[in-house]
Design an enzyme around this catalytic site. Structure first.
Site, PDB file in Angstrom:
ATOM      1  N   ASP A 339       0.831  -1.201   0.000  1.00  0.00           N
ATOM      2  CA  ASP A 339       0.000   0.000   0.000  1.00  0.00           C
ATOM      3  C   ASP A 339       0.871   1.259   0.000  1.00  0.00           C
ATOM      4  O   ASP A 339       1.990   1.259   0.517  1.00  0.00           O
ATOM      5  CB  ASP A 339      -0.890  -0.032   1.252  1.00  0.00           C
ATOM      6  N   GLU A 368       1.519  -0.461  -4.795  1.00  0.00           N
ATOM      7  CA  GLU A 368       0.381   0.394  -5.157  1.00  0.00           C
ATOM      8  C   GLU A 368       0.919   1.796  -5.421  1.00  0.00           C
ATOM      9  O   GLU A 368       1.137   2.582  -4.506  1.00  0.00           O
ATOM     10  CB  GLU A 368      -0.668   0.424  -4.038  1.00  0.00           C
TER      11      GLU A 368
END
Length: 622
Positions: A339, A368
């Site tokens: 993330d 990400e």
């Protein structure tokens, strides 16, 4: 005699401090690891803890050095674990001022099946299904609430609160996922989020999504805890499936011990007053970017209740690296989705990736990187660009390709619009070393749901699914897309994170079963399933090359092919029917005499007619 008497007196006045008052990170380690120099962080209960002098007596385990921190509650211990060390209880003894601490720190045997049963890697042969556990299925109602946690709320009527879904609920539906053609489960983070409700734009919100970490070494008890996570991993692997864990290196929850009582202030990136990130990746790689903008991008906080972690601090870096390796071994992880990748210190990202891949050579890591351009996307992975810093991640979540797909479905056809935007985006794959390693998607937990973006139009839905499962890369589908779950992020992200119907007691319908679906939902499910199962056996669609032809008047044609198979994909984005003549694409169709529709099995000869807003996927045969 005097010496003996002195020793006896010392033993008599020594006080044994309760070991349960001491926390040790990592909680345990494993024998026969390549990563065998481990840095322990010991957290005591008072500021004199740093005065303790620790020793370790265990065959094959050696203490190398100790570290003190400005916060006296912490001690760091660097230890070496030899190849000869056996599993067992390592005794760590600390002594200070007549007091003794005895800690038991376990060495465990390694998990069986490294690189074959787990840490297998996730590739373009796979099909990922993204789940938010709290919203998928409640397999164990007994863990819905814990009175000793800050947030004891559980109310399915409030989209901002916890709903009770858990890991057991995911495990209960593995047969559903396998039947759909899914090979890999990626869940939003399962790590403990012991946080109170926090105010966000939509109101007081819980950490149901999992991104507010408070203890890296605990799986949230409301999801089932560490043992239940291990059981889910084992069940996935027993079913021939894989597990992706969601990592967050960039920040922690404000109630994490690192935020509440950091060993030293520089474990957190601090500002004179609250400073949020500017979220502009161009400030990192842009040729003309300023140092000020770059610092704010990397060190600015995501939101006020998520302190930004300083990965330039070597102790912080070691803590995060060890946790990633520990999790892979402890839970049998096959791949990592990282993330907020672009917000992390760049040197640290390469360091943690190298450490993971050294221990698990087949492991997959994709970041990400929610970027605005293909250049930005390629920058954060292995690329072909001449840039000062070279990232080593295998792939990224391909947001530019997502934008190209959405443009194809929703924009009027134009010179750079509609299908031409997708064509132009794929043309820029020259920037990636391996575009097949990118994770491609139609939506996720942070985006408007795909069926709503497609205007709840079944033709566009099928076109989108067709593109997802035939374009290059690792396809990821968000839970419920296959049954036409819909919504926009209005007024908050929670509206695209609603419960899967049938996953909870009392649901009016159960869409895990065919009998609970409408005719249209079943049509969507069958479409996804048919194509996913075909793709699983298709070498062309999973690992083959790509050739695309310039779109014309809304018609987009591309091929996936290898020495064994050729698949022709045709998307008609116009409002009129189109005729496709195979000879017009002779570079790829020459030598073939038939085109077989993979859905209907119908054979086509020289030409194929597509209806308006139509999709055709055919296998060419001789």
């Amino acid at each position: 005699m005097k010496k003996f008497f002195y020793i006896v007196m010392l033993l008599l006045v020594s006080v044994l401090v309760k070991a349960e008052d001491i926390a040790v990170y990592p909680s345990h380690w494993f024998t026969d690891m390549q990563y065998n120099n481990v840095q322990l962080i010991l957290k005591g209960s008072d500021t004199a803890f740093w005065r303790y002098r620790f020793t370790i007596t265990y065959p094959g385990v050696q203490k190398l050095r100790s570290h003190r921190f400005s916060n006296g509650k912490y001690v760091g211990l660097d230890i070496s674990i030899s190849k000869e060390a056996k599993p067992g209880d390592v005794k760590i003894v600390g002594v200070y001022n007549g007091k003794t601490i005895e800690l038991i720190w376990k060495l465990k045997p390694r998990r069986a099946g490294r690189n074959t049963i787990f840490a297998q890697g996730v590739t373009s042969k796979d099909f990922i299904y993204l789940i938010m556990p709290d919203r998928f299925s409640n397999g164990d109602p007994s863990n819905d609430q814990f009175n000793n946690l800050y947030d004891i709320s559980s109310n399915r009527k409030d989209v901002l609160l916890r709903h009770g879904g858990d890991l057991k609920g995911v495990q209960n539906h593995l047969s559903y996922l396998k039947d759909l053609g899914v090979s890999t489960v990626w869940m939003t983070p399962v790590i403990e989020n012991n946080m109170p409700l926090n105010k966000e734009s939509a109101g007081m919100m819980s950490g149901y999504h999992g991104y507010w970490f408070t203890d890296h070494y605990k799986v949230d008890p409301r999801l089932g805890g560490n043992q239940t996570y291990r059981e889910l991993s084992d069940a996935l692997h027993a079913n021939g499936m894989k597990l992706i864990q969601d990592a967050v290196y960039n920040h922690i929850g404000s109630h994490h011990w690192i935020a509440q009582e950091p060993p030293s202030p520089d474990w957190i990136n601090r500002w004179n007053s609250y400073t949020g990130s500017n979220h502009r990746d161009e400030a990192i790689f842009g040729k003309y970017a300023s140092a000020k903008d770059k610092q704010q991008m990397l060190d600015g906080w995501f939101v006020p209740h998520l302190p930004d972690v300083n990965q330039r601090n070597p102790f912080v870096a070691n803590f995060l690296i060890q946790h990633a390796i520990w999790s892979t071994e402890e839970f049998g992880v096959d791949g990592w989705r990282v993330d907020t990748y672009k917000y992390c210190d760049e040197a640290f990202l390469n360091k943690i990736n190298d450490a993971l891949l050294k221990e698990y050579p087949r492991l997959t890591i994709f970041g990400e990187a929610w970027t605005n351009t293909v250049t930005g996307s390629a920058y954060f992975t292995r690329n072909n660009m001449n840039v000062p810093f070279k990232h080593n991640a295998e792939g990224v979540t391909d947001f530019p390709l997502n934008a190209g797909i959405m443009a194809t479905l929703n924009q009027p056809f134009g010179w750079t619009e509609g299908a031409n935007k997708l064509y132009m985006t794929l043309a820029q794959d020259i920037l990636y070393q391996q575009p097949l390693s990118n994770c491609i998607f139609l939506d996720n937990h942070d985006m408007d749901r795909f069926y709503s973006v497609a205007g709840e139009n079944m033709n566009k839905f099928k076109q989108g699914i067709g593109l997802l499962l035939t374009l290059r890369g690792i396809p990821q589908m968000y839970y419920g897309t296959e049954i036409l779950m819909k919504n926009f992020k209005n007024p908050s992200d929670a509206m695209v994170r609603l419960d899967f119907p049938g996953g909870f007691d009392g649901d009016a319908v159960n869409k895990f079963n065919k009998t609970g679906r409408t005719a249209q939902e079943q049509e969507a499910f069958d479409f996804v399933r048919t194509l996913a199962l075909f793709r699983k056996k298709s070498t062309a669609l999973t690992t083959g090359k790509t050739m695309q032809f310039l779109p014309a008047d809304g018609l987009y044609v591309y091929f996936r092919y290898d020495d064994r198979q050729t698949i022709m994909c045709i998307v008609n984005t116009s409002d009129t029917k189109k005729q496709v003549v195979l000879a017009d694409y002779a570079e790829r169709t020459k030598g073939f005499t038939k085109a077989v529709d993979i859905f209907s099995g119908k054979n086509y000869g020289e030409a194929i007619e597509l209806p308006a807003q139509g999709l055709m996927i055919v296998e060419l045969t001789k």
